[in-house]
Structure formats: structure tokens, C-alpha cells
Scaffold this motif. Sequence first.
Motif, PDB file in Angstrom:
ATOM      1  N   ALA A  85       0.997  -1.281   0.031  1.00 38.54           N
ATOM      2  CA  ALA A  85       0.041   0.097   0.035  1.00 38.54           C
ATOM      3  C   ALA A  85       0.916   1.364  -0.085  1.00 38.54           C
ATOM      4  N   THR A  86       1.995   1.205   0.566  1.00 40.99           N
ATOM      5  CA  THR A  86       3.023   2.323   0.683  1.00 40.99           C
ATOM      6  C   THR A  86       3.492   2.473  -0.724  1.00 40.99           C
ATOM      7  N   CYS A  87       3.743   1.689  -1.245  1.00 38.82           N
ATOM      8  CA  CYS A  87       4.468   1.578  -2.623  1.00 38.82           C
ATOM      9  C   CYS A  87       3.425   2.218  -3.676  1.00 38.82           C
ATOM     10  N   ILE A  88       2.303   1.854  -3.630  1.00 39.25           N
ATOM     11  CA  ILE A  88       0.992   2.483  -4.450  1.00 39.25           C
ATOM     12  C   ILE A  88       1.147   3.716  -4.307  1.00 39.25           C
ATOM     13  N   MET A  89       0.807   4.126  -2.771  1.00 42.30           N
ATOM     14  CA  MET A  89       0.568   5.749  -2.560  1.00 42.30           C
ATOM     15  C   MET A  89       1.935   6.592  -2.777  1.00 42.30           C
ATOM     16  N   SER A  90       2.979   5.824  -2.575  1.00 42.14           N
ATOM     17  CA  SER A  90       4.129   6.753  -2.844  1.00 42.14           C
ATOM     18  C   SER A  90       4.315   7.146  -4.588  1.00 42.14           C
ATOM     19  N   PHE A  91       3.983   5.862  -5.296  1.00 37.37           N
ATOM     20  CA  PHE A  91       4.214   6.051  -6.523  1.00 37.37           C
ATOM     21  C   PHE A  91       3.107   7.179  -7.155  1.00 37.37           C
ATOM     22  N   VAL A  92       1.766   7.064  -6.792  1.00 36.36           N
ATOM     23  CA  VAL A  92       0.760   7.977  -7.105  1.00 36.36           C
ATOM     24  C   VAL A  92       1.115   9.326  -6.738  1.00 36.36           C
ATOM     25  N   GLN A  93       1.790   9.514  -5.537  1.00 37.89           N
ATOM     26  CA  GLN A  93       2.378  10.770  -5.121  1.00 37.89           C
ATOM     27  C   GLN A  93       3.447  11.493  -5.707  1.00 37.89           C
ATOM     28  N   HIS A  94       4.246  10.590  -6.335  1.00 39.46           N
ATOM     29  CA  HIS A  94       5.487  10.947  -7.160  1.00 39.46           C
ATOM     30  C   HIS A  94       6.287  11.361  -6.065  1.00 39.46           C
ATOM     31  N   VAL A  95       6.551  10.536  -5.127  1.00 39.86           N
ATOM     32  CA  VAL A  95       7.543  10.657  -3.962  1.00 39.86           C
ATOM     33  C   VAL A  95       8.978  10.342  -4.287  1.00 39.86           C
ATOM     34  N   ASP A  96       9.958  10.957  -3.798  1.00 43.45           N
ATOM     35  CA  ASP A  96      11.387  10.991  -4.128  1.00 43.45           C
ATOM     36  C   ASP A  96      11.825   9.559  -3.625  1.00 43.45           C
ATOM     37  N   THR A  97      12.862   8.932  -4.017  1.00 41.88           N
ATOM     38  CA  THR A  97      13.268   7.662  -3.708  1.00 41.88           C
ATOM     39  C   THR A  97      13.675   7.415  -2.333  1.00 41.88           C
ATOM     40  N   VAL A  98      14.522   8.680  -1.973  1.00 39.01           N
ATOM     41  CA  VAL A  98      15.009   8.248  -0.500  1.00 39.01           C
ATOM     42  C   VAL A  98      13.895   8.493   0.411  1.00 39.01           C
ATOM     43  N   VAL A  99      12.929   9.433   0.233  1.00 34.10           N
ATOM     44  CA  VAL A  99      11.680   9.514   1.194  1.00 34.10           C
ATOM     45  C   VAL A  99      10.920   8.300   1.171  1.00 34.10           C
ATOM     46  N   PHE A 100      10.682   7.710  -0.134  1.00 35.85           N
ATOM     47  CA  PHE A 100       9.984   6.347  -0.249  1.00 35.85           C
ATOM     48  C   PHE A 100      10.589   5.313   0.618  1.00 35.85           C
ATOM     49  N   ALA A 101      11.904   4.932   0.490  1.00 30.93           N
ATOM     50  CA  ALA A 101      12.496   4.092   1.198  1.00 30.93           C
ATOM     51  C   ALA A 101      12.471   4.120   2.726  1.00 30.93           C
ATOM     52  N   LYS A 102      12.448   5.404   3.047  1.00 28.23           N
ATOM     53  CA  LYS A 102      12.444   5.652   4.555  1.00 28.23           C
ATOM     54  C   LYS A 102      11.158   5.290   5.054  1.00 28.23           C
ATOM     55  N   ARG A 103       9.922   5.820   4.178  1.00 26.85           N
ATOM     56  CA  ARG A 103       8.603   5.414   4.622  1.00 26.85           C
ATOM     57  C   ARG A 103       8.247   3.896   4.419  1.00 26.85           C
ATOM     58  N   PHE A 104       8.959   3.350   3.649  1.00 27.75           N
ATOM     59  CA  PHE A 104       8.631   1.993   3.177  1.00 27.75           C
ATOM     60  C   PHE A 104       9.306   1.124   4.566  1.00 27.75           C
ATOM     61  N   ILE A 105      10.502   1.600   4.991  1.00 30.82           N
ATOM     62  CA  ILE A 105      11.184   0.512   6.023  1.00 30.82           C
ATOM     63  C   ILE A 105      10.228   0.821   7.350  1.00 30.82           C
ATOM     64  N   ILE A 106       9.828   2.168   7.738  1.00 32.24           N
ATOM     65  CA  ILE A 106       9.264   2.433   8.942  1.00 32.24           C
ATOM     66  C   ILE A 106       7.942   1.995   8.817  1.00 32.24           C
ATOM     67  N   ILE A 107       7.018   1.901   7.830  1.00 33.44           N
ATOM     68  CA  ILE A 107       5.892   1.226   7.861  1.00 33.44           C
ATOM     69  C   ILE A 107       5.902  -0.259   7.944  1.00 33.44           C
ATOM     70  N   CYS A 108       6.823  -0.992   7.180  1.00 35.32           N
ATOM     71  CA  CYS A 108       7.173  -2.441   7.345  1.00 35.32           C
ATOM     72  C   CYS A 108       7.256  -2.762   8.599  1.00 35.32           C
ATOM     73  N   ILE A 109       8.277  -2.106   9.624  1.00 40.48           N
ATOM     74  CA  ILE A 109       8.587  -2.341  11.042  1.00 40.48           C
ATOM     75  C   ILE A 109       7.489  -2.029  11.619  1.00 40.48           C
ATOM     76  N   ILE A 110       6.554  -1.099  11.648  1.00 44.45           N
ATOM     77  CA  ILE A 110       5.565  -0.783  12.448  1.00 44.45           C
ATOM     78  C   ILE A 110       4.650  -1.930  12.320  1.00 44.45           C
ATOM     79  N   PHE A 111       4.267  -2.092  11.072  1.00 43.52           N
ATOM     80  CA  PHE A 111       3.139  -3.218  10.832  1.00 43.52           C
ATOM     81  C   PHE A 111       3.505  -4.597  11.216  1.00 43.52           C
ATOM     82  N   PHE A 112       5.019  -4.862  11.060  1.00 44.18           N
ATOM     83  CA  PHE A 112       5.471  -6.026  11.578  1.00 44.18           C
ATOM     84  C   PHE A 112       5.123  -6.083  13.092  1.00 44.18           C
TER      85      PHE A 112
END
Length: 96
Positions: A17-44
Motif C-alpha cells: 500500500a505504501t508503494c502504491i501511495m508513494s508512486f501516485v504521489q511521485h515521492v522521491d526515492t529516498v523518502v519512499f525508502a524511509k517510509r517503506f522501512i518504517i511502515i514495514c517495521i511498525i506493521f510487523f
Amino acid sequence: MNTKSLPAVLALIAGFATCIMSFVQHVDTVVFAKRFIIICIIFFAIGTVISVIIQMNFKDMSDDKTESEENENSEEDSEAKEDTDKAEETETAGEQ
């Protein structure tokens, strides 16, 4: 109940879901990577907590099932013994 894969599946779904949202919002790669890692850790972590809670609650139910199954098995064993005893008595009575 098998809940071993629940945390990983929950983290992967949240990551997707984070990937889809970041792609739609045209987020920078570094920001996307940080969000992705944080979201995965929190939901794990959330999935792990949910998994532990489910295991604790269903452990009581599985204990109840095993006790009732043991009672049924002991009843079946006693009935089988009685049938065997009756058959032996019939055979010994027939021989006399």
C-alpha cells in the motif's frame, strides 16, 4: 491456530500500500525508502502483537478441545473393553 506468517503478511500488505501511495504521489526515492522501512517495521510489530494475542486466546480453546477429545477416547476405549470382555465370556460359555 497457525499465526506464524501473520506479521510478515501484514507488513507486506502495508508495504505494498505504501508503494502504491508513494508512486501516485511521485515521492522521491529516498523518502519512499524511509517510509517503506518504517511502515514495514511498525506493521510487523503490530502483526506480532496480534499473533501473540490470538495464540493466547485460542490456546484455551485448544486445551478445551483436547480435554474433550481425551474424554471421548477414554469412553470409546472403555466401550471396546466391555465388548471384548463380553465376547470372551461368550466364547468361554460356548466351550463349556
